[in-house]
Design a protein around this motif. Sequence first.
Motif, PDB file in Angstrom:
ATOM      1  N   ASP A 256       0.808  -1.220   0.000  1.00 12.70           N
ATOM      2  CA  ASP A 256       0.000   0.000   0.000  1.00 12.70           C
ATOM      3  C   ASP A 256       0.846   1.278   0.000  1.00 12.70           C
ATOM      4  OD1 ASP A 256      -1.065  -0.270   3.483  1.00 12.70           O
ATOM      5  OD2 ASP A 256       0.897  -0.213   2.544  1.00 12.70           O
ATOM      6  N   LEU A 257       2.153   1.132  -0.173  1.00 10.14           N
ATOM      7  CA  LEU A 257       2.961   2.333  -0.381  1.00 10.14           C
ATOM      8  C   LEU A 257       2.853   2.708  -1.858  1.00 10.14           C
ATOM      9  CD1 LEU A 257       6.372   2.244   1.496  1.00 10.14           C
ATOM     10  CD2 LEU A 257       4.579   3.940   1.600  1.00 10.14           C
ATOM     11  N   SER A 258       2.175   3.785  -2.130  1.00 12.09           N
ATOM     12  CA  SER A 258       1.807   4.100  -3.509  1.00 12.09           C
ATOM     13  C   SER A 258       3.038   4.197  -4.416  1.00 12.09           C
ATOM     14  CB  SER A 258       1.028   5.409  -3.535  1.00 12.09           C
ATOM     15  OG  SER A 258       1.739   6.390  -2.814  1.00 12.09           O
TER      16      SER A 258
ATOM     17  N   GLU B   8     -17.038  -4.530  14.373  1.00  9.03           N
ATOM     18  CA  GLU B   8     -18.240  -4.526  13.540  1.00  9.03           C
ATOM     19  C   GLU B   8     -17.877  -4.558  12.060  1.00  9.03           C
ATOM     20  OE1 GLU B   8     -21.669  -1.902  15.088  1.00  9.03           O
ATOM     21  OE2 GLU B   8     -21.075  -1.003  13.190  1.00  9.03           O
ATOM     22  N   ASN B   9     -18.176  -5.641  11.409  1.00  9.43           N
ATOM     23  CA  ASN B   9     -17.967  -5.795   9.948  1.00  9.43           C
ATOM     24  C   ASN B   9     -16.583  -5.346   9.484  1.00  9.43           C
ATOM     25  OD1 ASN B   9     -21.106  -4.475  10.208  1.00  9.43           O
ATOM     26  ND2 ASN B   9     -20.840  -6.539   9.381  1.00  9.43           N
ATOM     27  N   VAL B  10     -15.583  -5.796  10.203  1.00  3.27           N
ATOM     28  CA  VAL B  10     -14.230  -5.341   9.879  1.00  3.27           C
ATOM     29  C   VAL B  10     -13.617  -6.163   8.740  1.00  3.27           C
ATOM     30  CG1 VAL B  10     -11.855  -5.297  10.746  1.00  3.27           C
ATOM     31  CG2 VAL B  10     -13.699  -4.281  12.089  1.00  3.27           C
ATOM     32  N   CYS B  11     -13.108  -5.444   7.736  1.00  2.63           N
ATOM     33  CA  CYS B  11     -12.402  -6.085   6.628  1.00  2.63           C
ATOM     34  C   CYS B  11     -11.012  -5.477   6.526  1.00  2.63           C
ATOM     35  CB  CYS B  11     -13.111  -5.824   5.294  1.00  2.63           C
ATOM     36  SG  CYS B  11     -14.767  -6.498   5.225  1.00  2.63           S
ATOM     37  N   GLN B  12     -10.084  -6.299   6.113  1.00  2.00           N
ATOM     38  CA  GLN B  12      -8.799  -5.724   5.757  1.00  2.00           C
ATOM     39  C   GLN B  12      -8.265  -6.381   4.508  1.00  2.00           C
ATOM     40  OE1 GLN B  12      -5.023  -6.278   7.226  1.00  2.00           O
ATOM     41  NE2 GLN B  12      -4.536  -4.115   7.496  1.00  2.00           N
ATOM     42  N   GLU B  13      -7.772  -5.556   3.624  1.00  2.00           N
ATOM     43  CA  GLU B  13      -7.234  -6.051   2.369  1.00  2.00           C
ATOM     44  C   GLU B  13      -5.890  -5.412   2.117  1.00  2.00           C
ATOM     45  OE1 GLU B  13     -10.994  -5.859  -0.296  1.00  2.00           O
ATOM     46  OE2 GLU B  13      -9.274  -6.328  -1.578  1.00  2.00           O
ATOM     47  N   LYS B  14      -4.896  -6.198   1.770  1.00  5.57           N
ATOM     48  CA  LYS B  14      -3.626  -5.635   1.297  1.00  5.57           C
ATOM     49  C   LYS B  14      -3.265  -6.434   0.063  1.00  5.57           C
ATOM     50  CE  LYS B  14      -1.420  -3.653   5.340  1.00  5.57           C
ATOM     51  NZ  LYS B  14      -0.372  -3.794   6.359  1.00  5.57           N
ATOM     52  N   THR B  56      -9.546  -1.786   6.330  1.00  6.82           N
ATOM     53  CA  THR B  56     -10.037  -1.260   5.072  1.00  6.82           C
ATOM     54  C   THR B  56     -11.467  -0.743   5.237  1.00  6.82           C
ATOM     55  OG1 THR B  56      -8.748  -3.023   4.060  1.00  6.82           O
ATOM     56  CG2 THR B  56     -10.185  -1.779   2.604  1.00  6.82           C
ATOM     57  N   SER B  57     -12.276  -1.491   5.995  1.00  7.35           N
ATOM     58  CA  SER B  57     -13.629  -1.005   6.271  1.00  7.35           C
ATOM     59  C   SER B  57     -14.129  -1.611   7.569  1.00  7.35           C
ATOM     60  CB  SER B  57     -14.569  -1.363   5.118  1.00  7.35           C
ATOM     61  OG  SER B  57     -14.689  -2.769   5.028  1.00  7.35           O
ATOM     62  N   GLY B  58     -15.265  -1.095   8.033  1.00  7.43           N
ATOM     63  CA  GLY B  58     -15.831  -1.571   9.286  1.00  7.43           C
ATOM     64  C   GLY B  58     -15.519  -0.621  10.427  1.00  7.43           C
ATOM     65  N   HIS B  59     -15.982  -0.993  11.628  1.00 14.63           N
ATOM     66  CA  HIS B  59     -15.779  -0.135  12.796  1.00 14.63           C
ATOM     67  C   HIS B  59     -15.328  -0.957  13.981  1.00 14.63           C
ATOM     68  CE1 HIS B  59     -17.593   3.437  10.997  1.00 14.63           C
ATOM     69  NE2 HIS B  59     -18.436   2.583  10.399  1.00 14.63           N
ATOM     70  N   ILE B  60     -14.531  -0.321  14.833  1.00 12.80           N
ATOM     71  CA  ILE B  60     -14.190  -0.929  16.110  1.00 12.80           C
ATOM     72  C   ILE B  60     -14.495   0.122  17.178  1.00 12.80           C
ATOM     73  CG2 ILE B  60     -12.336  -1.830  17.565  1.00 12.80           C
ATOM     74  CD1 ILE B  60     -10.966  -2.846  15.008  1.00 12.80           C
ATOM     75  N   TYR B  61     -15.224  -0.298  18.218  1.00  9.27           N
ATOM     76  CA  TYR B  61     -15.575   0.628  19.290  1.00  9.27           C
ATOM     77  C   TYR B  61     -14.881   0.211  20.578  1.00  9.27           C
ATOM     78  CZ  TYR B  61     -19.282   1.801  16.001  1.00  9.27           C
ATOM     79  OH  TYR B  61     -19.972   2.175  14.883  1.00  9.27           O
TER      80      TYR B  61
END
Lengths: 269, 244
Positions: A256-258, B8-14, B56-61
């Motif tokens: 993710d380093l552009s 809550e609905n946590v996604c991570q993409e790399k 990438t998306s979602g929330h953590i409280y």
Amino acid sequence: MELMEYQGLVLAYFLILTAIFVSMHQKAGLEKQLFYGSIRAFVQLMVMGYLLLFIFNLKEFHYLILTLLIMAVVSGQMSAKRGEGVPDAFRIATGGIIIGSSVSLGILVAFGIIETEPRFIIPLGGMIVGNSMYASSLSLNRISSELKARRMEIEVALSLGATSRQAADRSLRETVKSAMIPSIDSMRTVGLIHLPGMMSGLLLAGASPIEAVKFQLIVVYMLTSAVSITCMCVSLFAYRKFFTKNHQLVFISSPDLSNRKGRMSKSQK
Amino acid sequence: MDEKIIIENVCQEKGVKILDNISAKVYDGEIFSIFGPSGSGKTTLLRLINRLDEKTSGHIYLDGVDIDEMDVITLRRRVGMVFQLPALLPGKVYQNILFGPGLFDRSKRDDTALALRYLKLVGLDEELLDRDGETLSVGQQQRVSIARALANEPGVILMDEPTSALDLTATLKIEELIKRLNRELKVTIVIVTHNIEQAVRVSDRSMLIVRGRKIEEGKTKDMLKNPKEELTEEFISGHLEEVR
């Protein structure tokens, strides 16, 4: 003042012939290299001489600045090659070199220690820029390896609430230290182990030894100042590239380093 | 029981999907384990909670507040972390323990009384205080790293496979310590482990993650006895066989 006639230069070329003779006698096989090397040195230095003559004749101050800037940009480019893996290395190196050089040269000019004449500014500026380039390369090279090697330590510090700056503190310190050691060492040994070329030049040109020493000292102090400022700036600019604004350490290998992405896709083509 | 952390609905993409739509709840004062095979995204999920990584998306409280709305430094002081390897910082043991407090209050950098309190809390001897971190055993180092995380007085401690570098005896001792700290300090603990037996030994509730997806969440003992999902059953039996 005409120090030397071309006639003398031609005669001096006999010195190269002696070297070629030695090479032939010892079967070292270096004759070709010696010949081309000597021609190359002649051409390069003559071109440099006429270039300097041209620049010295430009009496206007802004041409001087422009010349120095060109030197800084070219050395920034060279230095950036050492900083592969550091995003934006060219801009960081050039910025650091310009700041380091202009501060130390600026002090010399502002205090009236040297005059703003091309014959002072260009050679001194060249020395400053060259040494700053060296410092910048060392810093770029070191900061990325320091951060990589201390990755665990840095993340521990971040997890305890340190800012990026605090977490990178030790890496920065080590980088600046390692980039400054060569100039400290050369400051300590100057006059003992080597007579600096510039001082020898002044002596040859007829300056008194004390005059030459005084001038050399100014140069040594000036270079130390330029080197320290450059490596501080370069490492401070560079470390930031490894952190996000939310104090997260990002790795160079991270997709993710552009910057990296752009470079990778280019090389894949 | 109050919810300490809500995921809550946590996604991570790399480049590839690492976490896929994970939701879970961690209650105040409990020990919650995240277990699953290696490479399943457990550590990544943990690192999202104190924002060492970005989702990438979602929330953590945390305590009902979205962590993206909080100052990240404040968040990290409230959510401590213990890493897989102790990773002691260069210097003395007390300097390690006081690193966190010292960042915000310079006078605490040499507050050895404070350091001693945390050293004793993790069951280490007073004489270690002035020792170089490197001279300690790995088990002792891991205790120091726990003391270091505690010194910020966090409400939550995240532990990323804290015993994976230790032998069985040291592992069991650290597990005891984790349970005691949870009991005495009422600190909520989220522990990542690939070892289901460890999850059973230390945690009240658990979540199984496989290939970035949540398979099941519930009381650890119930999950082991009556797995609701086929994958849970598979993982449990596979893992148990592996251990035997």
